[in-house]
Design a protein around this motif. Structure first.
Motif, short mmCIF file in Angstrom:
data_model
loop_
_atom_site.label_atom_id
_atom_site.label_comp_id
_atom_site.label_asym_id
_atom_site.label_seq_id
_atom_site.Cartn_x
_atom_site.Cartn_y
_atom_site.Cartn_z
N ALA A 244 0.83 -1.16 -0.03
CA ALA A 244 -0.02 0.03 -0.03
C ALA A 244 0.70 1.16 0.04
O ALA A 244 1.90 1.18 0.74
N ASP A 245 0.35 2.33 -0.66
CA ASP A 245 1.29 3.41 -0.98
C ASP A 245 0.34 4.58 -1.18
O ASP A 245 -0.52 4.65 -2.02
N PHE A 246 0.55 5.61 -0.32
CA PHE A 246 -0.13 6.83 -0.78
C PHE A 246 0.59 7.52 -1.86
O PHE A 246 1.62 7.45 -2.24
N GLY A 247 -0.42 8.14 -2.90
CA GLY A 247 0.21 8.91 -4.09
C GLY A 247 0.25 10.44 -3.72
O GLY A 247 0.50 10.81 -2.56
N VAL A 248 0.13 11.29 -4.62
CA VAL A 248 0.39 12.83 -4.61
C VAL A 248 -0.94 13.59 -4.95
O VAL A 248 -0.89 14.93 -4.36
N GLU A 249 -1.84 13.00 -5.61
CA GLU A 249 -3.09 13.81 -5.74
C GLU A 249 -4.36 13.40 -4.90
O GLU A 249 -4.61 12.20 -4.60
N TYR A 250 -4.88 14.40 -4.35
CA TYR A 250 -6.05 14.33 -3.51
C TYR A 250 -7.35 14.04 -4.40
O TYR A 250 -7.56 14.96 -5.29
N PRO A 251 -8.13 13.03 -4.13
CA PRO A 251 -9.53 12.87 -4.58
C PRO A 251 -10.28 14.41 -4.60
O PRO A 251 -10.36 15.02 -3.60
N ALA A 252 -11.17 14.32 -5.56
CA ALA A 252 -12.03 15.55 -5.33
C ALA A 252 -12.96 15.60 -4.36
O ALA A 252 -13.30 16.63 -3.72
N ASP A 253 -13.23 14.57 -3.56
CA ASP A 253 -14.19 14.58 -2.34
C ASP A 253 -13.26 14.41 -1.30
O ASP A 253 -13.98 13.82 -0.09
N ASN A 254 -11.76 14.53 -1.09
CA ASN A 254 -11.15 14.09 -0.11
C ASN A 254 -10.00 14.93 0.13
O ASN A 254 -9.17 14.80 -0.66
N THR B 169 -8.31 15.18 2.97
CA THR B 169 -7.45 14.69 3.93
C THR B 169 -6.52 13.91 3.53
O THR B 169 -5.27 13.88 4.19
N TYR B 170 -6.68 13.01 2.87
CA TYR B 170 -5.64 11.88 2.44
C TYR B 170 -5.63 11.76 0.92
O TYR B 170 -6.47 11.84 0.26
N PRO B 171 -4.42 11.66 0.22
CA PRO B 171 -4.12 11.45 -1.18
C PRO B 171 -4.67 10.31 -1.45
O PRO B 171 -4.89 9.39 -0.48
N ALA B 172 -4.67 10.04 -2.92
CA ALA B 172 -5.44 8.71 -3.23
C ALA B 172 -4.31 7.58 -2.77
O ALA B 172 -3.14 7.77 -2.65
N ILE B 173 -4.79 6.36 -2.49
CA ILE B 173 -3.94 5.32 -2.07
C ILE B 173 -4.00 4.18 -2.90
O ILE B 173 -5.03 3.89 -3.88
N TYR B 174 -2.71 3.85 -3.35
CA TYR B 174 -2.47 2.66 -4.44
C TYR B 174 -2.28 1.30 -3.33
O TYR B 174 -1.22 1.09 -2.81
#
Length: 288
Positions: A92-102, A104-109
C-alpha cells in the motif's frame, strides 16, 4: 622488500573486501514501536502505509485498520471498496493527488497481487474507501504480473515489481518504471511503449511490499521463524535499492529482533517502520 610489498597489497585487498561487504550487509536490527496485531479476522497481514500520524494497515482480501500513531488508538476497521478474494493487498502506498471529495488523504494505491495483479487506486479516510481507478500492465513481457506497485511521490513515478525467476535459491525481480497517471484519466492499461526504464535485482529472500524515499527503494524481505526444530533461515531484512544506480546498496539484517514476516514498510517522519505478519507489530528499522 618484495615480500613486504606483497603483504601490503594483500592487506589493501583485504581492507577493500571488508568495506565492500560492509556496504551491503548491516546487522542493525529493529525495535518494536507499536504492538498492533498482524493477523486480523483470520486474514494475514500484508500492506501498510502512513500519512502524517495515521497508519493504514491491510490484510489479505482487502481488510483495513486505521491507527493513530501518537495514541496507539484503533480508529476504525473496514473492508476496502476493492476488497475481493484475489485482492491480497500486498503493498500500500499513498500517491500525490487528492481525490475531489477528499482533502485529508491523497489517493491510496493498493497492490492486488493475485488475479489480474492490478493496482487499485482508492479514495480513503478513517470511515472507509471508494474505488477511483485501476492500473494494469498489458505489455506482452515478463513485467505483466507485478506483485507490488510502489509510488515515487517525490518524482511522481510508479514502479511495478515482478518476480521473473526463482531458480537455484536465487530470486530475480524486474523493476519497471512507469508514469503516475492522473486520477482523471480513469482506468489505465500500460503497454510496452509506456515503460520508461527497467532493471533487475537478485536476492535470496522472499520479497514482500516496499516504499520509496529520495532515490532509494526499501524492500522488506524474509519469512517468519518456524516453530519446533525446523531451521530458521534468518533471512528477515530490509533491502535498500538505489534507483539511480539500479544496484542493491545494502541489506539491513532484522533476524535477531524480528521473528515474524516483514510485510510492508513506510516512513513515519524520518523513521522507517516495517509492518509484520503473524503476531504483528510496527518495527523501527535501525541503521539507515
Amino acid at each position: 622488500m618484495k615480500n613486504t610489498v606483497i603483504a601490503g597489497v594483500r592487506r589493501a585487498f583485504a581492507a577493500a573486501a571488508f568495506l565492500a561487504a560492509a556496504s551491503t550487509a548491516f546487522c542493525a536490527g529493529a525495535t518494536l514501536e507499536h504492538p498492533f496485531p498482524g493477523q486480523y479476522k483470520g486474514e494475514s497481514a500484508q500492506g501498510m502505509t502512513i500519512h502524517k500520524d495515521t497508519a493504514f494497515l491491510f490484510n489479505n482480501t482487502g481488510g483495513c485498520r486505521v491507527y493513530n500513531l501518537k495514541t496507539g488508538a484503533l480508529l476504525n476497521a473496514f473492508k476496502l471498496a476493492g476488497a475481493a478474494p484475489e485482492n491480497h493487498a500486498n503493498c500500500a502506498d499513498f500517491g500525490v493527488e487528492y481525490p475531489a471529495d477528499n482533502d485529508t488523504y491523497p489517493a491510496i494505491y493498493i497492490s492486488e497481487c493475485f488475479g489480474k495483479r492490478r493496482c487499485l487506486v482508492e479514495s480513503i479516510n478513517e470511515a472507509g474507501s471508494k474505488l477511483l481507478q485501476t492500473l494494469e500492465l498489458k505489455s506482452g513481457g515478463p513485467e505483466e504480473l507485478p506483485y507490488d506497485w510502489i509510488v515515487d511521490r517525490e518524482k511522481k513515478f510508479l514502479y511495478a515489481i515482478t518476480l521473473v525467476s526463482d531458480a537455484g535459491g536465487m530470486k530475480e525481480a524486474l523493476v519497471t518504471k512507469l508514469r503516475l497517471p492522473a486520477l482523471g484519466e480513469g482506468n489505465v492499461i500500460f503497454a510496452k511503449k509506456d515503460i520508461i526504464e527497467q532493471f533487475t535485482i537478485r536476492f535470496r529472500n522472499l520479497h514482500q511490499g516496499g516504499t520509496i524515499r529520495g532515490e532509494r527503494l526499501y524492500l522488506p524481505l524474509g519469512r517468519h521463524k518456524p516453530h519446533g526444530k525446523k531451521k530458521d533461515t534468518r533471512d528477515r531484512a530490509v533491502m535498500v535499492v538505489n534507483l539511480r544506480t539500479k544496484q542493491i546498496e545494502k541489506t539491513i539484517d532484522l533476524s535477531d529482533d524480528i521473528h515474524v514476516e516483514p510485510e510492508d514498510a513506510a516512513f513515519h517522519g524520518d523513521t522507517l517502520l516495517v509492518y509484520c505478519g503473524q503476531t504483528g507489530g510496527l518495527w523501527r528499522v535501525n541503521g539507515l
